[in-house]
Design a protein around this motif. Structure first.
Motif, PDB file in Angstrom:
ATOM      1  N   GLY A  50       7.829  -2.718   2.062  1.00 38.08           N
ATOM      2  CA  GLY A  50       9.015  -2.783   1.538  1.00 38.08           C
ATOM      3  C   GLY A  50       8.915  -2.384  -0.171  1.00 38.08           C
ATOM      4  O   GLY A  50       9.989  -2.341  -0.696  1.00 38.08           O
ATOM      5  N   ALA A  51       7.775  -2.748  -0.587  1.00 32.88           N
ATOM      6  CA  ALA A  51       7.636  -2.794  -2.198  1.00 32.88           C
ATOM      7  C   ALA A  51       7.504  -1.155  -2.452  1.00 32.88           C
ATOM      8  O   ALA A  51       7.351  -0.325  -1.776  1.00 32.88           O
ATOM      9  N   ALA A  52       7.680  -0.921  -3.568  1.00 39.85           N
ATOM     10  CA  ALA A  52       7.726   0.455  -4.285  1.00 39.85           C
ATOM     11  C   ALA A  52       6.163   0.887  -4.265  1.00 39.85           C
ATOM     12  O   ALA A  52       5.335   0.029  -4.503  1.00 39.85           O
ATOM     13  N   LEU A  53       6.016   1.881  -3.857  1.00 35.03           N
ATOM     14  CA  LEU A  53       4.611   2.499  -4.124  1.00 35.03           C
ATOM     15  C   LEU A  53       4.198   2.775  -5.373  1.00 35.03           C
ATOM     16  O   LEU A  53       4.581   3.787  -6.132  1.00 35.03           O
ATOM     17  N   ASP A  54       3.103   2.067  -5.905  1.00 39.68           N
ATOM     18  CA  ASP A  54       2.994   2.046  -7.536  1.00 39.68           C
ATOM     19  C   ASP A  54       1.499   1.888  -7.705  1.00 39.68           C
ATOM     20  O   ASP A  54       0.955   1.180  -7.236  1.00 39.68           O
TER      21      ASP A  54
END
Length: 419
Positions: A50-54
């Protein structure tokens, strides 16, 4: 490697917000691990479902995992899932972490000595270190160590150490060097906390009993001590090192401070503090330049039991075993490491080094650091025999040759890199 570079470039664009629509992580998947628990790896990783792809976050996770004793190497892959979501894979190459140790050596008096130990660095699959050693060096000694940096959460842990160490120690008086039987019995507990990717703190206490007994006939009535002491200890570390098997790059600073109080009114309380600065740089494909600078001071009491020592195994290779003591220290160790042979799990590494240092005499002045009697300079050469898939499986041999005043020379053996 090229595929990973392309992925980093793509992810870099994502993290800069160039894509209008934010890409998300559908799931973090872990592969290749056998004893290291998947749940543990996910708990200490920053990337979550669910986190941003960073790319920056993934890179930090990779470096953090490579610092674990249980991990030999790790790399990542990114695959599209659905609806602008991606699966991130962390591929783990594990170290063998149940490590026996057997060191055999001789003392200055040609007494046969040895140390036998066994340590597990991945207890319960959660990167917990636990082990013990027994040492016979004229006298018997032992230690028991427990360290769990992620015991309570992905930031907080605990370390506990028990020790009963007995050695023969030279103590330096103005007119003679005397040998003492020195015994240190201690129990230590430390709280461990990681603020973020690069900064961590250890804080705790140590209760110990020091016993100095004069060896031989005490014709000059030299002091003997048996003292109970409390020690408050703090370590603050900034760590930005990156590991790739035997190669290290980056910078680390570690500050140690201890305040010691005695239950004996005849002995005053004192402090000791030092900072180690480490700088590592990759040189080409097979070279590594390594540096350590230690600067330290202690309460400047005029005592033969000063805390900083000049010693083969600590700071200057070839100088001898505990040849002097001081209340201040400046030491620079610099060496160039070159991989001479590498095949599968085995690495043969050579190194050329210069160890240089100076000490402040007990009760002395700052200009003691420039006194030629206190300055030690020892260049030398060494070899490292390394196993890439066993944690800290590095057998080292160094030969240091002194070029400063009253210099000596000699071999130094050990397990692990010198620093």
């Amino acid at each position: 490697m090229k595929k990973q570079l392309v992925l980093l470039i793509i992810l870099g664009f994502v993290s800069l917000g160039i894509y209008a629509q934010e890409l998300l992580v559908q799931d973090l998947k872990v592969q290749g691990n056998k004893r290291l628990k998947t749940t543990f790896i996910k708990s200490i990783s920053t990337i979550k479902a669910g986190a941003a792809l960073d790319s920056a976050v993934i890179k930090q996770d990779i470096i953090r995992l490579k610092r674990l004793p249980s991990v030999a190497h790790v790399y990542f892959q990114v695959f599209p899932a659905e609806d602008n979501q991606y699966n991130v894979f962390y591929n783990i190459e594990e170290n063998f972490t149940l490590i026996p140790s057997a060191n055999i050596y001789t003392t200055n008096d040609d007494e046969f000595a040895y140390r036998l130990g066994l340590y597990e660095f991945n207890l319960l699959g959660r990167s917990i270190a636990f082990g013990a050693f027994y040492q016979k060096d004229i006298y018997s000694s032992y230690a028991l160590n427990f360290r769990a940096p992620f015991l309570f959460s992905n930031k907080a842990g605990l370390a506990v150490n028990l020790q009963d160490l007995t050695t023969q120690e030279p103590v330096f008086f103005q007119d003679e060097t005397a040998n003492y039987k020195y015994r240190n019995k201690s129990i230590e507990a430390l709280g461990l906390y990681q603020f973020n990717f690069t900064n961590r703190l250890e804080l705790g206490f140590n209760y110990f009993v020091e016993d100095y007994k004069f060896k031989g006939e005490n014709v000059n009535n030299r002091p003997e001590l048996n003292v109970n002491k409390w020690l408050v200890k703090g370590i603050y570390e900034y760590n930005n090192l990156d590991y790739c098997y035997q190669y290290i790059s980056g910078f680390k600073s570690q500050f140690n401070f201890q305040y010691v109080t005695s239950t004996n009114d005849m002995l005053t309380d004192f402090f000791i503090g030092w900072n180690d600065f480490f700088l590592f740089k990759r040189v080409g494909e097979k070279g590594n330049w390594a540096n350590r600078l230690r600067m330290g001071l202690a309460t400047n009491n005029e005592t033969p039991f000063a805390p900083f020592s000049v010693d083969n195994n600590l700071n200057v290779r070839g100088v001898g075993n505990t040849i002097d003591r001081g209340t201040g220290v400046i030491v620079l160790n610099t060496e160039y490491r070159q991989t001479l042979f590498e095949k599968d799990w085995f690495v043969l590494q050579g190194n050329a080094f210069v160890d240089a240092g100076s000490w402040r005499n007990p009760g002395g002045e700052v200009n003691d650091f420039t006194n030629s009697e206190n300055v030690k300079v020892y260049p030398g050469l060494g070899l490292r025999f390394m196993h890439k898939k066993i944690y800290n499986a590095i057998f080292r041999i160094d030969y240091g040759y002194g070029i400063s005043k009253n210099a000596t020379k000699g071999f130094v053996f050990g397990i692990g890199q010198y620093f």
